[in-house]
Design a protein around this motif. Structure first.
Motif, PDB file in Angstrom:
ATOM      1  N   ALA A  17       0.929  -1.060   0.169  1.00 29.57           N
ATOM      2  CA  ALA A  17      -0.003  -0.196   0.051  1.00 29.57           C
ATOM      3  C   ALA A  17       0.858   1.228   0.011  1.00 29.57           C
ATOM      4  N   ASN A  18       1.747   1.303   0.977  1.00 27.72           N
ATOM      5  CA  ASN A  18       2.955   2.354   1.063  1.00 27.72           C
ATOM      6  C   ASN A  18       3.548   2.644  -0.366  1.00 27.72           C
ATOM      7  N   ALA A  19       3.844   1.534  -0.866  1.00 26.75           N
ATOM      8  CA  ALA A  19       4.777   1.707  -2.346  1.00 26.75           C
ATOM      9  C   ALA A  19       3.716   2.226  -3.208  1.00 26.75           C
ATOM     10  N   MET A  20       2.522   1.660  -3.359  1.00 26.62           N
ATOM     11  CA  MET A  20       1.760   2.184  -4.453  1.00 26.62           C
ATOM     12  C   MET A  20       1.365   3.727  -4.176  1.00 26.62           C
ATOM     13  N   LEU A  21       1.234   4.139  -3.071  1.00 25.10           N
ATOM     14  CA  LEU A  21       1.120   5.791  -2.925  1.00 25.10           C
ATOM     15  C   LEU A  21       2.411   6.366  -3.109  1.00 25.10           C
ATOM     16  N   GLY A  22       3.567   5.780  -2.900  1.00 19.43           N
ATOM     17  CA  GLY A  22       4.897   6.371  -3.388  1.00 19.43           C
ATOM     18  C   GLY A  22       4.873   6.710  -4.824  1.00 19.43           C
ATOM     19  N   LEU A  23       4.291   5.604  -5.621  1.00 21.17           N
ATOM     20  CA  LEU A  23       4.180   5.469  -7.266  1.00 21.17           C
ATOM     21  C   LEU A  23       3.268   6.637  -7.632  1.00 21.17           C
ATOM     22  N   GLY A  24       2.569   7.335  -6.813  1.00 17.17           N
ATOM     23  CA  GLY A  24       1.562   8.156  -7.226  1.00 17.17           C
ATOM     24  C   GLY A  24       0.051   7.741  -7.291  1.00 17.17           C
ATOM     25  N   LEU A  25      -0.063   6.654  -6.472  1.00 23.31           N
ATOM     26  CA  LEU A  25      -1.434   6.106  -6.646  1.00 23.31           C
ATOM     27  C   LEU A  25      -2.539   6.991  -5.779  1.00 23.31           C
ATOM     28  N   ARG A  26      -3.649   7.597  -6.264  1.00 26.18           N
ATOM     29  CA  ARG A  26      -4.573   8.148  -5.518  1.00 26.18           C
ATOM     30  C   ARG A  26      -5.915   7.377  -5.289  1.00 26.18           C
ATOM     31  N   LYS A  27      -6.527   7.885  -4.406  1.00 29.40           N
ATOM     32  CA  LYS A  27      -7.851   7.196  -4.010  1.00 29.40           C
ATOM     33  C   LYS A  27      -8.626   7.230  -5.343  1.00 29.40           C
ATOM     34  N   GLY A  28      -9.236   6.036  -5.655  1.00 28.86           N
ATOM     35  CA  GLY A  28     -10.107   5.724  -6.691  1.00 28.86           C
ATOM     36  C   GLY A  28      -9.323   5.171  -7.874  1.00 28.86           C
ATOM     37  N   ASP A  29      -7.972   5.276  -8.038  1.00 29.78           N
ATOM     38  CA  ASP A  29      -7.021   4.993  -9.254  1.00 29.78           C
ATOM     39  C   ASP A  29      -7.377   3.298  -9.241  1.00 29.78           C
ATOM     40  N   ARG A  30      -7.363   2.905 -10.640  1.00 29.05           N
ATOM     41  CA  ARG A  30      -7.571   1.131 -10.767  1.00 29.05           C
ATOM     42  C   ARG A  30      -6.094   0.665 -11.011  1.00 29.05           C
ATOM     43  N   VAL A  31      -6.076  -0.330 -10.060  1.00 32.45           N
ATOM     44  CA  VAL A  31      -4.778  -1.191 -10.169  1.00 32.45           C
ATOM     45  C   VAL A  31      -5.220  -2.709 -10.714  1.00 32.45           C
ATOM     46  N   ALA A  32      -4.701  -3.304 -11.917  1.00 25.59           N
ATOM     47  CA  ALA A  32      -4.980  -4.324 -12.452  1.00 25.59           C
ATOM     48  C   ALA A  32      -4.222  -5.545 -11.540  1.00 25.59           C
ATOM     49  N   VAL A  33      -4.605  -6.629 -11.375  1.00 30.33           N
ATOM     50  CA  VAL A  33      -4.018  -7.878 -10.666  1.00 30.33           C
ATOM     51  C   VAL A  33      -4.117  -8.991 -11.615  1.00 30.33           C
ATOM     52  N   MET A  34      -2.985  -9.426 -12.409  1.00 24.14           N
ATOM     53  CA  MET A  34      -3.274 -10.594 -13.334  1.00 24.14           C
ATOM     54  C   MET A  34      -2.194 -11.634 -12.653  1.00 24.14           C
ATOM     55  N   LEU A  35      -2.879 -12.421 -11.780  1.00 23.78           N
ATOM     56  CA  LEU A  35      -1.986 -13.492 -11.219  1.00 23.78           C
ATOM     57  C   LEU A  35      -2.948 -14.663 -10.777  1.00 23.78           C
ATOM     58  N   PRO A  36      -2.381 -15.744 -10.774  1.00 23.91           N
ATOM     59  CA  PRO A  36      -3.195 -16.994 -10.299  1.00 23.91           C
ATOM     60  C   PRO A  36      -3.070 -16.703  -8.677  1.00 23.91           C
ATOM     61  N   ASN A  37      -3.696 -18.020  -8.088  1.00 22.99           N
ATOM     62  CA  ASN A  37      -3.830 -17.820  -6.501  1.00 22.99           C
ATOM     63  C   ASN A  37      -2.421 -18.102  -6.086  1.00 22.99           C
ATOM     64  N   CYS A  38      -1.786 -16.999  -5.596  1.00 19.90           N
ATOM     65  CA  CYS A  38      -0.485 -17.103  -4.914  1.00 19.90           C
ATOM     66  C   CYS A  38      -0.347 -15.902  -3.830  1.00 19.90           C
TER      67      CYS A  38
END
Length: 573
Positions: A65-86
């Motif tokens: 979470a802190n890393a994403m805020l550091g990358l400039g994520l703002r509330k409501g921004d979309r993050v895609a997660v393309m992973l199997p169960n891991c």
């Protein structure tokens, strides 16, 4: 219809299940924070021999979470997660939510064209992806590059020496790991991102009724996938509703077999969110592979195993099923497709556990109905509405409520019903009216309030003026001792408009005999419902959750119609 004073299902509620409940008003990811406070040293995730405690998991989630805020994520921004169960899928999911982002769960099987549609439609800024899939992501985002591609490998969370041997095994299996250039501006390693980030608590407050937690794309079984907007409230409520239903759960003592993918909303609610809220241990399986699943149940003794019917079919038909001890399994929720009675009975006999069918849609987070686990249940029924959920049957055209026992469209409302379709107000208005969600599924309700789903309106076969529901024909085919899987579809017919065609996968050792199968159907169905054509296949096209793609079969039929006719194989009557 708004009155809905008559809720016959309430008299069949177990005494332990409240008809209504006060759902917590919170960020969905608070479930993890609360559990980690309660059971810090308890194992949250088991993955190929590695164990991660709740304390360690939450630490990684805060770091993400802190890393994403550091990358400039703002509330409501979309993050895609393309992973199997891991573990990385769990960390990215809850980390994005705690940072105030919106998760876009993406199927790792997606091809560039499907991926491009989803990334553009959702307006994703970031993606967390498996190293094996990076090339596909790059191809899909050539025209609209993402700001960051965060890359992880299965090996990142494997214990020693498996992590060391993984690249060699991948090469041997024919999927060598790609050589990636991390000096590229837009690429970074997941492991470094986590390692270098702060682990201070990061808990973005949200307005749970209106802030989105998820944009979940519908399976695309009916054309291009639409983004379903699910709020924190939707997913919190459905997690609690489905947990109330399993009222004998043993809390943190439960062990979930997580073979159902988290990127499917069913796996996300009944496995991930529910398991984490209870403080259970989740045994993660990156894919459903029958031999690995049987070994995992035998060795790790999971108690809860949500799945799709095809998973249970694979187990009961496995030639060596008797060699494995499956008796630890107590409760299985089946969803994503119709559960044939024959499969339910054989699975319960083999495991001694309960296998119940439920019903839901991506648009409802997903569960709206469930059969009682330990009280009255009815074969062929998807059960009764969950707490705080209302449902009724309406006329597909007029919208009038239908009398008990009559077939019509299933409509539902409750706290788990979506906020609407992402950027599609017209389609939202067609589907949601006065708080009711029109499901597009045909069904009926009996006098006890048990619901029976017949089929999607689109799948209804109209032959010679008669309405034929594929599920009814499929149930009969499943009862035949030679049939392992069956699906029925309506194909074009010059005389009847449509005719019934059955696609059959045989059990091993069984012989093709369309005449005998036809006779079997004739003895159990009205003549107009009996399939006219049988096609034997080695397998059926499926989504990763195991839902058979009827649309794919119909597309194949259309192609056949447009190509010159060849002499028929032994599939006609």
């Amino acid at each position: 219809m708004d009155g809905m004073s008559n809720r016959p299902w309430l008299r069949h509620y177990p005494a332990e299940v409240p008809p209504t409940y006060d759902y917590p008003d919170q960020n969905l990811a608070e479930f993890l924070v609360q559990t980690a406070e309660k059971y810090p040293n308890h194992t949250a995730l088991e993955f190929m021999g590695a164990r991660i405690s709740y304390r360690t998991l939450l630490d990684s989630v805060y770091r993400f979470a802190n890393a994403m805020l550091g990358l400039g994520l703002r509330k409501g921004d979309r993050v895609a997660v393309m992973l199997p169960n891991c573990p990385q899928a769990v960390i990215s999911y809850y980390g994005t939510l705690l940072a105030g982002g919106v998760v876009v769960m993406t199927n790792p099987l997606y091809m560039p064209r499907e991926l491009e549609h989803q990334m553009n439609d959702a307006g994703a800024r970031f993606i967390v992806v498996l190293d094996l899939l990076v090339a596909r992501v790059k191809q899909a985002t050539v025209n609209n590059p993402l700001e960051q591609i965060i890359v992880t490998s299965i090996a990142d969370y494997l214990p020693f020496p498996k992590n060391f041997l993984y690249p060699m095994k991948a090469k041997k299996d024919g999927t060598p790991l790609p050589k990636l250039d991390y000096s590229e501006a837009r690429m970074m390693r997941f492991s470094e991102l986590i390692r270098e980030a702060q682990s201070d608590p990061c808990r973005m407050p949200v307005e749970s009724h209106t802030d989105l937690a998820l944009i979940q794309y519908t399976g695309g079984t009916t054309g291009f996938a639409k983004g379903v907007m699910l709020t924190h409230r939707n997913l919190v409520a459905n997690t609690v509703q489905s947990q109330l239903w399993n009222y004998r759960n043993k809390g943190s003592k439960e062990k979930y077999l997580a073979a159902l993918p988290f990127f499917h909303v069913f796996g996300m609610t009944v496995l991930l969110n529910q398991g984490i809220r209870l403080g259970a241990t989740l045994y993660l399986m990156p894919r459903f592979e029958i031999n690995s699943v049987l070994k995992a149940i035998h060795k790790h003794k999971p108690t809860v195993f949500p799945g799709a019917p095809t998973m249970y079919i694979a187990i009961i038909n496995h030639p060596d099923v008797g060699k494995y001890d499956l008796s630890s399994i107590e409760v299985c929720f089946s969803g994503a497709a119709a559960l044939p009675l024959e499969v339910q009975e054989r699975f319960e006999k083999i495991t001694g556990g309960k296998l119940i069918e439920g019903y839901g849609l991506t648009e409802t987070s997903p569960i709206v109905h469930g059969n009682n686990i330990w009280e009255l249940r009815k074969s062929g029924s998807v059960g009764i509405p969950l707490p705080d959920t209302e449902a009724c049957i309406v006329h597909p055209d007029s919208g009038e409520e239908m009398p008990i026992g009559e077939i019509g469209e299933v409509v539902v409302r409750g706290p788990q019903v979506m906020a609407g379709y992402w950027k599609r107000p017209d389609e939202t208005a067609q589907t949601m009216k006065n708080g009711w969600l029109y499901t597009g599924d045909l069904g009926r309700m009996d006098s006890d309030g048990f619901f029976y789903i017949l089929d999607r309106r689109k799948d209804l076969i109209i032959a010679g003026g008669y309405n034929i529901y594929p599920r009814e024909v499929e149930e009969v085919l499943f009862e035949h001792p030679d049939v392992e899987e069956a699906i029925v579809a309506g194909i074009n017919d010059r005389y009847r408009g449509e005719t019934v065609k059955a696609y059959i996968v045989l059990r091993s050792g069984a012989q093709e005999d369309p005449l005998a199968l036809k006779q079997w159907c004739k003895e159990r169905l009205a003549a107009y419902k009996v399939p006219k054509i049988f096609e034997y296949r080695d397998s059926l096209p499926k989504t990763l959750v195991g839902k058979v793609l009827r649309r794919k079969l119909l597309e194949e039929e259309l192609e056949k119609e447009q190509t010159p006719a060849k002499p028929e194989e032994a599939t006609k009557e």
